[in-house]
Design an enzyme around this catalytic site. Structure first.
Site, short mmCIF file in Angstrom:
data_model
loop_
_atom_site.label_atom_id
_atom_site.label_comp_id
_atom_site.label_asym_id
_atom_site.label_seq_id
_atom_site.Cartn_x
_atom_site.Cartn_y
_atom_site.Cartn_z
N HIS A 72 -30.80 -86.76 6.03
CA HIS A 72 -32.54 -86.19 5.90
C HIS A 72 -32.84 -86.65 4.78
O HIS A 72 -32.51 -86.36 3.63
CB HIS A 72 -32.07 -84.65 6.29
CG HIS A 72 -31.67 -84.21 7.64
ND1 HIS A 72 -31.88 -83.10 8.11
CD2 HIS A 72 -31.22 -85.03 8.81
CE1 HIS A 72 -31.33 -82.92 9.18
NE2 HIS A 72 -30.85 -84.16 9.68
N TYR A 200 -36.89 -74.42 7.93
CA TYR A 200 -36.52 -72.92 7.44
C TYR A 200 -37.91 -72.14 7.59
O TYR A 200 -38.84 -72.34 7.33
CB TYR A 200 -36.25 -72.98 5.87
CG TYR A 200 -34.80 -73.73 5.40
CD1 TYR A 200 -33.92 -72.91 4.94
CD2 TYR A 200 -34.84 -75.03 5.50
CE1 TYR A 200 -32.90 -73.53 4.40
CE2 TYR A 200 -33.55 -75.70 4.97
CZ TYR A 200 -32.52 -74.70 4.48
OH TYR A 200 -31.45 -75.27 4.08
N PRO A 292 -26.27 -68.58 2.02
CA PRO A 292 -26.07 -70.16 2.38
C PRO A 292 -27.72 -70.45 2.37
O PRO A 292 -27.93 -71.85 2.78
CB PRO A 292 -25.72 -70.01 3.87
CG PRO A 292 -25.84 -68.72 4.24
CD PRO A 292 -25.46 -67.91 3.02
N LYS A 296 -25.82 -74.64 -0.95
CA LYS A 296 -25.04 -74.87 -2.35
C LYS A 296 -23.43 -74.71 -2.21
O LYS A 296 -22.88 -75.24 -3.18
CB LYS A 296 -25.82 -74.28 -3.26
CG LYS A 296 -27.16 -74.36 -3.80
CD LYS A 296 -27.15 -76.11 -4.09
CE LYS A 296 -28.60 -76.30 -4.28
NZ LYS A 296 -29.03 -77.89 -4.13
N TYR A 384 -33.01 -78.62 -4.29
CA TYR A 384 -32.39 -78.59 -2.92
C TYR A 384 -31.42 -79.80 -2.99
O TYR A 384 -30.56 -79.83 -2.41
CB TYR A 384 -33.37 -78.71 -1.93
CG TYR A 384 -32.74 -78.51 -0.54
CD1 TYR A 384 -32.92 -77.29 0.01
CD2 TYR A 384 -32.37 -79.58 0.35
CE1 TYR A 384 -32.06 -77.02 1.31
CE2 TYR A 384 -31.89 -79.44 1.44
CZ TYR A 384 -31.82 -78.06 1.98
OH TYR A 384 -31.32 -77.74 3.24
#
Length: 388
Positions: A72, A200, A292, A296, A384
Site C-alpha cells: 500500500h 481509518y 493497534p 506498530k 506511519y
C-alpha cells in the site's frame, strides 16, 4: 543443553532473532509454550513498515510476503462523510505492506527448520535463573522430561504474560501503562476488497477500520465496549453498524460477505523500562504493547530484534558489550515514539464517552487540519511508515 543464546518465545521477535543470529553463525535455542500448529493458526493483523520489510527481505524470509502481501502506498482518513487520502509514498518515499503476523511466523518457522534450528514447542514450567551471572539458565519441561539450557544470554520474547519480564527486579523495573475504555470488534469476511487501501474512519458512533487481508478475505474492525460479547452481535447488526460508520457522501459502499470469524480485543499501552537486567534482555510484547491504531506492534518487535542481533554480533565478534549496554536505551527511544503515535492516532479517531461537545469539535478540526496541511500529513505519513 548448552547454547550461546536462549530465546523464550516463538513469536515474530524470538523467531526472527534466532534466524538473524543463525545467519551470523551464532547458536540459539527457542522455547515456546504452544504447539507449532497453534502459533501458526493464531490470526493477528499485520502492517509492515518499509524498514521491517527490508529486514525480512535481507534475512531471506520475505519471498512470500512480496508475493502475497498487499503493498500500500497510502491510507485514507474518513470523517464527516468524506474520505481523504494520505499519500504515504509521495510524502515519504516509502510504503507499507499488509501481511498478517501469523504469516510472518509461518515463514520464520519454515526458515528455522530448514536451517536446522532448535525450536522446542510445547515447553512448560519455564523458569529463568542466574541472570546476574555469566551463565544464566532456563529450565523447563519438554516431552515429559525436565530439561535445562545453559546459555551466555537469555532473551525474553514471551509476550506480556510471559515469565521473562518479572525476572527484572521490581526495584529496577518501571512499568508504564494505560488501559483504554474501549476495544475493537474484529471480523474476517469472505468478499472482494472494498478499498485498495486501509480506511481509518472517525464517526460519532465510534471508530471503524477497513483492511484488506487478501483478494478474497477482508478484515474489518469497529470500536466497541471491551466488556461486550460477540454473541450479542448478529451478522445483520454488524453490517448495519459498519455501514453507518463507514459510508461516505460520494456513494462509496462497503462490500458485504460471509463473516467467518468474530473477536473482541482490548486496547492498552504498556512499556517496561529498562529492557535488560544482567544477562536477560526483553524484546517485543514482553517489553511493550501499543494500541493497534498506529500499526506498530510487530514493527517494534522487529526493530528490537534488529538492535539486539547487532549487539550480540558485536559481542561474539570482538567481545565488546558496548552495544548490549546501549540496547535498552536505544530501543526505548524508538518505542516511546511509536507509543506516542499510536496513542495520538487512537485519540484522534476514537469516540470517548467523557468527551464534551467542544472536545468532539476540536477532534474534527484536528482531522481537517491534518488533511489540508502538507506538513501535518507528512508528519502522520512519516510516523506511519516508520521513517525515524
Amino acid at each position: 543443553m548448552r547454547t550461546q543464546v536462549a530465546i523464550v518465545g516463538a513469536g515474530p521477535a524470538g523467531l526472527l532473532l534466532s534466524h538473524l543470529l543463525h545467519l551470523e553463525g551464532i547458536e540459539s535455542i527457542v522455547l515456546e509454550s504452544r504447539s507449532r500448529a497453534e502459533i501458526e493458526a493464531t490470526i493477528r493483523a499485520g502492517v509492515l513498515e518499509q524498514g521491517s520489510m527490508d529486514i525480512l527481505n535481507e534475512a531471506g524470509v520475505g519471498a512470500r510476503m512480496r508475493k502475497e502481501g498487499a503493498l500500500h502506498h497510502g491510507i485514507e482518513l474518513a470523517f464527516g462523510g468524506r474520505r481523504h487520502r494520505i499519500d504515504l509514498s509521495g510524502l515519504t518515499g516509502k510504503a507499507i505492506t499488509v501481511y498478517p503476523q501469523h504469516e510472518v511466523i509461518i515463514d520464520l518457522v519454515a526458515a528455522r527448520i530448514a536451517a536446522g534450528g532448535q525450536l522446542l514447542f510445547e515447553a512448560s514450567d519455564v523458569a529463568i535463573a542466574g541472570i546476574d551471572g555469566v551463565r544464566p539458565t532456563v529450565s523447563f519441561m519438554h516431552d515429559g522430561q525436565a530439561r535445562r539450557i545453559e546459555a551466555d544470554f537469555v532473551i525474553g520474547c514471551d509476550g506480556f504474560h510471559g515469565v521473562s519480564r518479572p525476572m527484572i527486579p521490581a526495584g529496577v523495573r518501571q512499568d508504564f501503562q494505560r488501559t483504554y475504555p474501549f476495544g475493537w470488534f474484529g471480523i474476517l469476511v469472505e468478499s472482494a476488497p472494498s478499498s485498495d487501501e486501509l480506511i481509518y474512519a472517525r464517526h460519532a458512533r465510534g471508530f471503524a477500520l477497513v483492511s484488506t487481508r487478501s483478494p478474497t478475505v477482508q478484515r474489518l474492525y469497529f470500536q466497541c465496549d471491551p466488556r461486550d460479547h460477540v454473541d450479542n452481535w448478529s451478522d445483520d447488526r454488524i453490517w448495519a453498524e459498519l455501514h453507518a460508520r463507514l459510508e461516505s457522501d460520494d456513494g462509496w459502499r462497503l462490500k458485504e460477505g460471509r463473516i467467518f470469524q468474530k473477536n473482541i480485543i482490548g486496547m492498552r499501552s504498556f512499556v517496561c523500562a529498562p529492557m535488560r537486567s544482567g544477562r536477560l534482555f526483553l524484546a517485543g510484547d514482553a517489553a511493550h504493547i501499543v494500541p493497534p491504531t498506529g500499526a506498530k506492534g510487530m514493527n517494534l518487535a522487529i526493530s528490537d530484534v534488529k538492535l539486539l542481533s547487532r549487539a550480540l554480533q558485536a559481542y561474539y565478534r570482538g567481545g565488546s558489550e558496548e552495544a548490549l549496554d546501549r540496547y535498552s536505551g536505544e530501543a526505548l527511544r524508538r518505542i516511546w515514539r511509536a507509543e506516542f503515535f499510536s496513542w495520538w492516532m487512537t485519540r484522534l479517531l476514537h469516540t470517548f464517552e467523557d468527551a464534551s461537545p467542544f472536545d468532539r469539535q476540536v477532534q474534527l478540526a484536528e482531522l481537517e487540519n491534518i488533511v489540508s496541511s502538507t506538513a501535518l500529513s507528512t508528519a502522520l505519513a512519516e510516523n506511519y511508515v516508520g521513517a525515524f
